[in-house]
Design an enzyme around this catalytic site. Structure first.
Site, short mmCIF file in Angstrom:
data_model
loop_
_atom_site.label_atom_id
_atom_site.label_comp_id
_atom_site.label_asym_id
_atom_site.label_seq_id
_atom_site.Cartn_x
_atom_site.Cartn_y
_atom_site.Cartn_z
N ARG A 71 10.83 81.14 52.29
CA ARG A 71 10.97 79.67 52.33
C ARG A 71 10.78 79.16 50.90
O ARG A 71 9.78 79.47 50.27
CB ARG A 71 9.89 79.12 53.27
CG ARG A 71 9.91 77.62 53.51
CD ARG A 71 8.81 77.26 54.51
NE ARG A 71 8.78 75.83 54.79
CZ ARG A 71 8.15 74.94 54.03
NH1 ARG A 71 7.49 75.33 52.96
NH2 ARG A 71 8.17 73.67 54.36
N LYS A 86 3.03 77.10 45.90
CA LYS A 86 1.70 76.84 46.45
C LYS A 86 0.61 76.98 45.39
O LYS A 86 0.79 77.60 44.35
CB LYS A 86 1.46 77.73 47.68
CG LYS A 86 2.26 77.18 48.87
CD LYS A 86 1.96 77.86 50.18
CE LYS A 86 2.72 77.11 51.30
NZ LYS A 86 2.69 77.83 52.57
N1 PMM Z 1 4.05 75.85 54.45
C1 PMM Z 1 4.28 74.53 54.36
C2 PMM Z 1 5.10 73.88 55.30
N2 PMM Z 1 5.67 74.56 56.29
N3 PMM Z 1 6.04 76.58 57.43
C3 PMM Z 1 5.82 77.88 57.56
N4 PMM Z 1 6.38 78.57 58.57
N5 PMM Z 1 5.02 78.56 56.69
C4 PMM Z 1 4.40 77.93 55.65
O1 PMM Z 1 3.64 78.61 54.90
C5 PMM Z 1 4.62 76.54 55.48
C6 PMM Z 1 5.46 75.89 56.41
C7 PMM Z 1 3.65 73.75 53.24
O2 PMM Z 1 4.46 73.75 52.12
P1 PMM Z 1 5.38 72.48 51.65
O3 PMM Z 1 4.49 71.28 51.55
O4 PMM Z 1 5.94 72.91 50.37
O5 PMM Z 1 6.46 72.27 52.69
#
Ligand code: PMM
Length: 278
Positions: free
Chosen positions: A256, A217
């Protein structure tokens, strides 16, 4: 297929699978179904405990995609991974997409809006009776950074998140289905994100499993910037790994990550570190 939370004697690792055109670090790479499936299989082979499949980007400024497009992106991927016995979560703010995904074999609903974006999400999660990740969220990605104002970010985010939990419980979601997530980067500045991470104990202490999603991020790009130029997403991997280790030490249920191997190593180190104390 499992509808209960995966468990291990360490924090879990959720591999990110964005079937999108415009996610900030991997947008467009896995928009084709076969490529997305292959990437999911690969993350599973490496050891991901869960694969988080999303068909709509939530990066700051992103426009929404129609529900039928989202469903067409994620369902074939979830079907293929489920057929291999791989546990997936569906990263969506829409009840219709969550339902289609669960019917296709998905195990977990991951709603970055914590049930706020779609009034049908809480009742749908209650009816489907699957694990349900509620993330702290204030507004859609297009203008969410305008909402990054807090008196005390840790207490404000925790209070709002527990309100989301109460709403889900009131809609009939079972307590043991709920997972919480402070929502790093969603209506938050870099300082807000660091404040939340530094007080992960407040979230863990709330009594629900906690997901930490920091991978690549932009606050990491800012931290690692040189002469005012942020480090691009591809160069944020080691920092992500450090956060995975620290989150695991801090009691996170799951991290994640885009780079599964690195975060898996990190949570294993953390588990061994903790076990050494015993
Ligand atoms: N961040 C992204 C997408 N999905 N889900 C949860 N639960 N928490 C998060 O902080 C989150 C998420 C955005 O990141 P990406 O574009 O790398 O998927």
């Amino acid at each position: 297929m499992t509808r209960t939370l995966p468990s291990a004697d360490r924090s879990l690792v959720m591999g990110v699978l964005n079937v999108t055109a415009d996610s900030f670090s991997d947008g467009g790479r896995f928009l084709q179904t076969d490529r997305a499936i292959e990437h999911g299989l690969q993350m599973h082979r490496i050891g991901a405990d869960l694969i988080d499949v999303g068909g709509e980007s939530t990066r700051p400024g992103a426009e929404r995609v129609p529900a039928d497009v989202e469903i067409a992106r994620v369902v074939p991927v979830i079907e293929a991974l489920s057929a291999e016995g791989i546990a997936t979560s569906i990263d969506t703010m829409r009840a219709s997409v969550a339902r289609a995904a669960i019917e296709a074999g998905c195990a977990i609903i991951n709603d970055v809006s914590g049930g706020l974006a779609d009034p049908e999400m809480n009742p749908t999660a209650a009816e489907l009776d699957v694990p349900y990740i509620l993330m702290h969220w204030r507004a859609h990605s297009r203008d969410m950074q305008a909402f990054a104002r807090y008196d005390d970010v840790v207490e404000d985010v925790l209070r709002e998140l527990l309100t989301r939990v109460d709403e889900a419980l009131a809609a009939g979601v079972r307590r043991e289905r709920i997972i919480i997530d402070p929502g790093l980067g969603f209506a938050k500045t870099a300082d807000h994100n660091w404040a939340l991470l530094s007080r992960l104990d407040r979230f863990v202490g709330a009594g629900y499993p906690v997901l930490v999603a920091a991978s690549r991020k932009s606050f990491l790009g800012s931290l690692l910037s040189v002469d005012g130029t942020p480090r691009p997403p591809g160069g944020r991997e080691d920092a992500t790994t450090a956060i995975s280790a620290l989150s695991a030490i801090g009691g996170a249920w799951c991290v994640r990550a885009h780079h599964v191997q690195a975060s898996l190593d990190a949570v294993k180190v953390a588990a061994a570190w903790k076990a050494g104390r015993a």
